[in-house]
Design a protein around this motif. Structure first.
Motif, PDB file in Angstrom:
ATOM      1  N   SER A  26       0.843  -1.203   0.000  1.00 40.20           N
ATOM      2  CA  SER A  26       0.000   0.000   0.000  1.00 40.20           C
ATOM      3  C   SER A  26       0.872   1.244   0.000  1.00 40.20           C
ATOM      4  CB  SER A  26      -0.895   0.029   1.241  1.00 40.20           C
ATOM      5  OG  SER A  26      -1.744  -1.080   1.269  1.00 40.20           O
ATOM      6  N   ARG A  27       0.609   2.147  -0.910  1.00 41.89           N
ATOM      7  CA  ARG A  27       1.345   3.407  -0.977  1.00 41.89           C
ATOM      8  C   ARG A  27       0.945   4.283   0.203  1.00 41.89           C
ATOM      9  NH1 ARG A  27      -0.248   6.267  -6.001  1.00 41.89           N
ATOM     10  NH2 ARG A  27      -1.875   7.150  -4.720  1.00 41.89           N
ATOM     11  N   SER A  28       1.929   4.858   0.919  1.00 51.07           N
ATOM     12  CA  SER A  28       1.615   5.779   2.020  1.00 51.07           C
ATOM     13  C   SER A  28       1.990   7.217   1.679  1.00 51.07           C
ATOM     14  CB  SER A  28       2.297   5.326   3.315  1.00 51.07           C
ATOM     15  OG  SER A  28       3.697   5.321   3.172  1.00 51.07           O
ATOM     16  N   SER A  29       2.861   7.421   0.698  1.00 45.07           N
ATOM     17  CA  SER A  29       3.168   8.764   0.194  1.00 45.07           C
ATOM     18  C   SER A  29       3.773   8.634  -1.196  1.00 45.07           C
ATOM     19  CB  SER A  29       4.127   9.497   1.133  1.00 45.07           C
ATOM     20  OG  SER A  29       5.409   8.924   1.080  1.00 45.07           O
ATOM     21  N   TRP A  33       2.914   3.753  -8.593  1.00 41.99           N
ATOM     22  CA  TRP A  33       1.952   2.644  -8.641  1.00 41.99           C
ATOM     23  C   TRP A  33       2.621   1.427  -8.011  1.00 41.99           C
ATOM     24  CZ3 TRP A  33      -1.813   1.732 -13.160  1.00 41.99           C
ATOM     25  CH2 TRP A  33      -2.432   2.914 -13.521  1.00 41.99           C
ATOM     26  N   SER A  51      -1.357  -1.791  -8.808  1.00 40.03           N
ATOM     27  CA  SER A  51      -2.538  -0.943  -8.693  1.00 40.03           C
ATOM     28  C   SER A  51      -2.093   0.510  -8.556  1.00 40.03           C
ATOM     29  CB  SER A  51      -3.368  -1.347  -7.468  1.00 40.03           C
ATOM     30  OG  SER A  51      -4.506  -0.515  -7.341  1.00 40.03           O
ATOM     31  N   THR A  52      -3.055   1.411  -8.626  1.00 46.50           N
ATOM     32  CA  THR A  52      -2.730   2.828  -8.473  1.00 46.50           C
ATOM     33  C   THR A  52      -2.386   3.189  -7.040  1.00 46.50           C
ATOM     34  OG1 THR A  52      -5.059   3.359  -8.183  1.00 46.50           O
ATOM     35  CG2 THR A  52      -4.163   3.532 -10.410  1.00 46.50           C
ATOM     36  N   GLU A  53      -2.917   2.468  -6.044  1.00 41.21           N
ATOM     37  CA  GLU A  53      -2.655   2.798  -4.641  1.00 41.21           C
ATOM     38  C   GLU A  53      -2.294   1.607  -3.777  1.00 41.21           C
ATOM     39  OE1 GLU A  53      -5.579   5.305  -2.815  1.00 41.21           O
ATOM     40  OE2 GLU A  53      -5.846   6.465  -4.643  1.00 41.21           O
ATOM     41  N   SER A  54      -2.932   0.455  -3.990  1.00 38.35           N
ATOM     42  CA  SER A  54      -2.695  -0.704  -3.126  1.00 38.35           C
ATOM     43  C   SER A  54      -2.771  -1.987  -3.952  1.00 38.35           C
ATOM     44  CB  SER A  54      -3.730  -0.741  -1.998  1.00 38.35           C
ATOM     45  OG  SER A  54      -3.485  -1.816  -1.134  1.00 38.35           O
ATOM     46  N   ASP A  74       7.887   0.350  -8.091  1.00 40.87           N
ATOM     47  CA  ASP A  74       6.941   1.164  -8.855  1.00 40.87           C
ATOM     48  C   ASP A  74       6.691   0.489 -10.202  1.00 40.87           C
ATOM     49  OD1 ASP A  74       5.494   3.364 -10.017  1.00 40.87           O
ATOM     50  OD2 ASP A  74       7.362   4.059 -10.920  1.00 40.87           O
ATOM     51  N   TYR A  83       5.855   3.158   1.327  1.00 36.54           N
ATOM     52  CA  TYR A  83       4.827   2.126   1.242  1.00 36.54           C
ATOM     53  C   TYR A  83       4.834   1.240   2.471  1.00 36.54           C
ATOM     54  CZ  TYR A  83       8.677  -0.958  -0.182  1.00 36.54           C
ATOM     55  OH  TYR A  83       9.842  -1.672  -0.226  1.00 36.54           O
TER      56      TYR A  83
END
Length: 99
Positions: A26-29, A33, A51-54, A74, A83
């Motif tokens: 999961s992206r945190s900042s 992708w 995915s675009t975020e998670s 990425d 992440y």
């Protein structure tokens, strides 16, 4: 963290043949992708997701006993950010809740 473009982070874990795992990145900042891949002890790619975020691999069945690798990066290889990485064995959990 993915600090530089094209960076790929590798994590390892021990598992047994027939284990099933859930892996999530999961992206945190940042704006990258998230993409994750699971590799067997012999280097064969077993599962992947982006995915675009998670990115989430809901269930990946492991083929042999040994040390597995997770590649986190990425998807495009051009962006950076922080992440979270989650790994959970779905069968034979290491801990069970008590009431």
């Amino acid at each position: 963290s993915i600090i530089t473009p094209a960076e790929m982070d590798t994590y390892t874990f021990a598992a047994s043949a027939g284990d099933k795992v859930l892996v999530r990145m999961s992206r945190s900042s940042g704006v990258f992708w998230p993409e994750i891949k699971v590799y067997s002890p012999d280097g064969t790619k077993l599962c992947e997701a982006y995915s675009t975020e998670s990115a989430k691999i809901a269930s990946c069945t492991l083929t042999s006993t040994g040390t597995y690798s997770i590649l986190a990066h990425d998807f495009f290889g051009t962006d950076t950010g922080d992440y979270y990485l989650y790994l959970q064995r779905l069968n034979n959990p290491g801990a069970t809740p008590t009431c």
